[in-house]
Design an enzyme around this catalytic site. Sequence first.
Site, PDB file in Angstrom:
ATOM      1  N   TYR A  12      28.636  41.615  34.474  1.00 33.87           N
ATOM      2  CA  TYR A  12      29.879  41.436  35.222  1.00 33.87           C
ATOM      3  C   TYR A  12      30.785  42.667  35.205  1.00 33.87           C
ATOM      4  CZ  TYR A  12      28.338  36.630  34.992  1.00 33.87           C
ATOM      5  OH  TYR A  12      27.592  35.491  35.095  1.00 33.87           O
ATOM      6  N   HIS A  17      35.750  40.380  40.020  1.00 31.79           N
ATOM      7  CA  HIS A  17      36.249  39.314  39.147  1.00 31.79           C
ATOM      8  C   HIS A  17      36.723  39.866  37.801  1.00 31.79           C
ATOM      9  CE1 HIS A  17      36.843  35.089  39.366  1.00 31.79           C
ATOM     10  NE2 HIS A  17      35.886  34.706  38.553  1.00 31.79           N
ATOM     11  N   ASN A  66      36.229  30.920  33.553  1.00 32.09           N
ATOM     12  CA  ASN A  66      36.608  29.524  33.757  1.00 32.09           C
ATOM     13  C   ASN A  66      37.076  28.829  32.487  1.00 32.09           C
ATOM     14  OD1 ASN A  66      35.823  30.050  36.348  1.00 32.09           O
ATOM     15  ND2 ASN A  66      34.021  28.739  36.305  1.00 32.09           N
TER      16      ASN A  66
END
Length: 180
Positions: A12, A17, A66
């Site tokens: 990532y 993000h 999340n």
Amino acid sequence: MIVGLGNPGDRYARTRHNVGFEVASELIDRWQLGKPKKRYAGLFADGRTMPGGPRVAVLLPQTFMNDAGRSAGPARGALGVALDRIVVVHDEIDLPFGEVRTRLGGGLAGHNGLKSLKQELGGADFHRVRVGVGRPDSTDPDIVAGYVLGRFAEPAAAVRELVERAADATERLVSSPPQP
């Protein structure tokens, strides 16, 4: 307390993000806070913005976006930080690439990281540095997810400038937070 949102791991790194991680890391370097330590289910650094400057704590939750509240909630409790003294830095697809906006509270706009923070911090009245990453030409959830989890298509210099401007905005909030 500054919370930079992102996802852990090389997969990532440098994605839209993870721009919150990029900004938080820039501030850790800028303020010479040293190498972050593993605390509160995240990477944590603290110190002063400059000699005699305000004390700051910077947290990069390692729980995945999340679940960021599982990291930020315990950090807030241990440090005794008021909700309105928390600054969350996150990607914002509803802003064009390159735009940076700050605000106190507000809606969650379907951002699961913000939903987790609201739940674990006890409310949504924290400051936000919204970092515009743009939006794909689709509302299909799979396409949107692929977009935010994808690497920036913009030139590296433009991404670097965006991170620096978001760090500047965060620094302004820390130095003189707006009054509600």
